[in-house]
Scaffold this motif. Structure first.
Motif, mmCIF file in Angstrom:
data_model
loop_
_atom_site.group_PDB
_atom_site.id
_atom_site.type_symbol
_atom_site.label_atom_id
_atom_site.label_comp_id
_atom_site.label_asym_id
_atom_site.label_seq_id
_atom_site.Cartn_x
_atom_site.Cartn_y
_atom_site.Cartn_z
ATOM 1 N N LYS A 10 62.782 36.168 26.188
ATOM 2 C CA LYS A 10 61.977 36.947 25.233
ATOM 3 C C LYS A 10 62.161 38.445 25.420
ATOM 4 O O LYS A 10 61.443 39.253 24.833
ATOM 5 N N ALA A 62 64.451 41.843 25.149
ATOM 6 C CA ALA A 62 65.643 42.467 24.564
ATOM 7 C C ALA A 62 66.452 43.101 25.691
ATOM 8 O O ALA A 62 65.868 43.673 26.619
ATOM 9 N N SER A 103 61.501 51.644 23.902
ATOM 10 C CA SER A 103 62.110 52.912 24.294
ATOM 11 C C SER A 103 63.140 52.738 25.409
ATOM 12 O O SER A 103 63.978 53.611 25.616
ATOM 13 N N ALA A 104 63.084 51.598 26.116
ATOM 14 C CA ALA A 104 64.064 51.311 27.164
ATOM 15 C C ALA A 104 64.155 49.801 27.342
ATOM 16 O O ALA A 104 63.154 49.094 27.137
HETATM 17 O O1 4BW Z 1 57.550 45.439 19.697
HETATM 18 C C1 4BW Z 1 56.464 45.634 20.288
HETATM 19 N N1 4BW Z 1 55.498 44.641 20.303
HETATM 20 C C2 4BW Z 1 54.315 44.841 20.975
HETATM 21 N N2 4BW Z 1 53.392 43.838 20.988
HETATM 22 N N3 4BW Z 1 53.989 46.004 21.638
HETATM 23 C C3 4BW Z 1 54.908 47.007 21.623
HETATM 24 C C4 4BW Z 1 56.150 46.871 20.986
HETATM 25 N N4 4BW Z 1 56.836 48.017 21.180
HETATM 26 C C5 4BW Z 1 56.027 48.835 21.916
HETATM 27 N N5 4BW Z 1 54.865 48.231 22.181
HETATM 28 C C6 4BW Z 1 53.721 48.810 22.903
HETATM 29 C C7 4BW Z 1 53.442 48.049 24.176
HETATM 30 O O2 4BW Z 1 52.072 48.178 24.527
HETATM 31 O O3 4BW Z 1 54.060 50.175 23.308
HETATM 32 C C8 4BW Z 1 54.127 50.251 24.733
HETATM 33 C C9 4BW Z 1 55.246 51.122 25.164
HETATM 34 O O4 4BW Z 1 56.498 50.553 24.744
HETATM 35 P P1 4BW Z 1 57.877 51.102 25.291
HETATM 36 O O5 4BW Z 1 58.026 50.468 26.768
HETATM 37 O O6 4BW Z 1 57.807 52.589 25.465
HETATM 38 O O7 4BW Z 1 58.949 50.558 24.394
HETATM 39 C C10 4BW Z 1 54.312 48.800 25.194
HETATM 40 O O8 4BW Z 1 53.840 48.716 26.530
HETATM 41 P P2 4BW Z 1 54.240 47.503 27.454
HETATM 42 O O9 4BW Z 1 54.030 46.182 26.736
HETATM 43 O O10 4BW Z 1 53.500 47.686 28.752
HETATM 44 O O11 4BW Z 1 55.817 47.650 27.693
HETATM 45 C C11 4BW Z 1 56.322 48.622 28.575
HETATM 46 C C12 4BW Z 1 57.801 48.781 28.371
HETATM 47 O O12 4BW Z 1 58.449 47.546 28.695
HETATM 48 C C13 4BW Z 1 58.182 49.082 26.940
HETATM 49 C C14 4BW Z 1 59.621 48.597 26.903
HETATM 50 O O13 4BW Z 1 60.504 49.564 27.477
HETATM 51 C C15 4BW Z 1 59.590 47.388 27.847
HETATM 52 N N6 4BW Z 1 59.416 46.121 27.126
HETATM 53 C C16 4BW Z 1 58.251 45.498 26.857
HETATM 54 N N7 4BW Z 1 58.461 44.318 26.241
HETATM 55 C C17 4BW Z 1 59.795 44.177 26.123
HETATM 56 C C18 4BW Z 1 60.413 45.329 26.688
HETATM 57 N N8 4BW Z 1 61.743 45.495 26.723
HETATM 58 C C19 4BW Z 1 62.501 44.509 26.183
HETATM 59 N N9 4BW Z 1 61.993 43.368 25.618
HETATM 60 C C20 4BW Z 1 60.653 43.150 25.576
HETATM 61 N N10 4BW Z 1 60.185 42.023 25.035
#
Ligand code: 4BW
Length: 154
Positions: free
Chosen positions: A23, A25, A46-47
């Motif tokens: 799940k 990316a 963002s990463a």
């Molecule tokens: O697409 C999204 N779906 C959801 N449900 N929440 C999102 C999404 N994009 C961003 N968010 C929210 C989350 O609360 O913004 C926060 C910051 O996102 P970021 O860092 O800067 O892209 C998200 O916080 P988080 O869930 O604690 O996730 C922290 C970081 O972990 C994200 C991203 O870099 C990475 N990440 C999280 N889920 C991921 C992922 N990377 C790849 N695949 C995933 N499924």
């Protein structure tokens, strides 16, 4: 009542908290930066983690690091993104966790990183633990502990 409180305060393992690899990316280490940017923009993150063809964790690539590579003297030079590979600009100095570690180990590493990758003993990628997951756990524990404290005082 006491046994319920003990159950509430059990510290979860990383394996119970992580988002599984299928799940998450990711990009491949030999991808050009233009492909990595496409994945980041399309996924909205963002990463994301960087893996090699055998799914071994290699590092993290961010939009910021990619966009830094496009800065020319007078304008953004987007065409450079097809010539530079992910491995040349990714951050390979990031901490990891194993499934057997606890939420507290994850918490310490998530102070400085929005997510931390989980790997096995061969370095293969198992998933990530995010700040959101840890904050949700703390919120749940806080509310449950508060509920029991209020029950005990009434
Ligand atoms: O697409 C999204 N779906 C959801 N449900 N929440 C999102 C999404 N994009 C961003 N968010 C929210 C989350 O609360 O913004 C926060 C910051 O996102 P970021 O860092 O800067 O892209 C998200 O916080 P988080 O869930 O604690 O996730 C922290 C970081 O972990 C994200 C991203 O870099 C990475 N990440 C999280 N889920 C991921 C992922 N990377 C790849 N695949 C995933 N499924």
């Amino acid at each position: 009542m006491v046994s319920l409180q003990k159950e509430t305060l059990r510290i979860p393992l990383v394996s119970e908290l992580m988002i599984p690899s299928e799940k998450v990316a990711h990009v491949q280490i030999s991808n050009p930066l233009e492909h990595a940017l496409l994945v980041l923009v399309k996924s909205g993150y963002s990463a994301v983690p960087v893996l090699d063809p055998s799914y071994t964790f290699q590092g993290v690539i961010s939009k910021t690091r990619i966009l830094e590579e496009t800065i020319g003297i007078e304008e953004f030079e987007m065409n450079r993104l097809s010539e530079i590979m992910v491995k040349e600009v990714m951050d390979d100095q990031v901490p990891c966790l194993t499934k057997e570690q606890t939420m507290i180990d994850a918490l310490h590493k998530l102070i400085d990183h929005p997510f931390v990758c989980v790997t096995n003993d061969k370095g293969e990628f198992d998933g990530i633990v995010t700040r959101r997951t840890i904050l949700k756990q703390f919120s749940k524990h806080y509310h449950e502990t508060l509920k029991y404290t209020m029950l005990e005082t009434t």
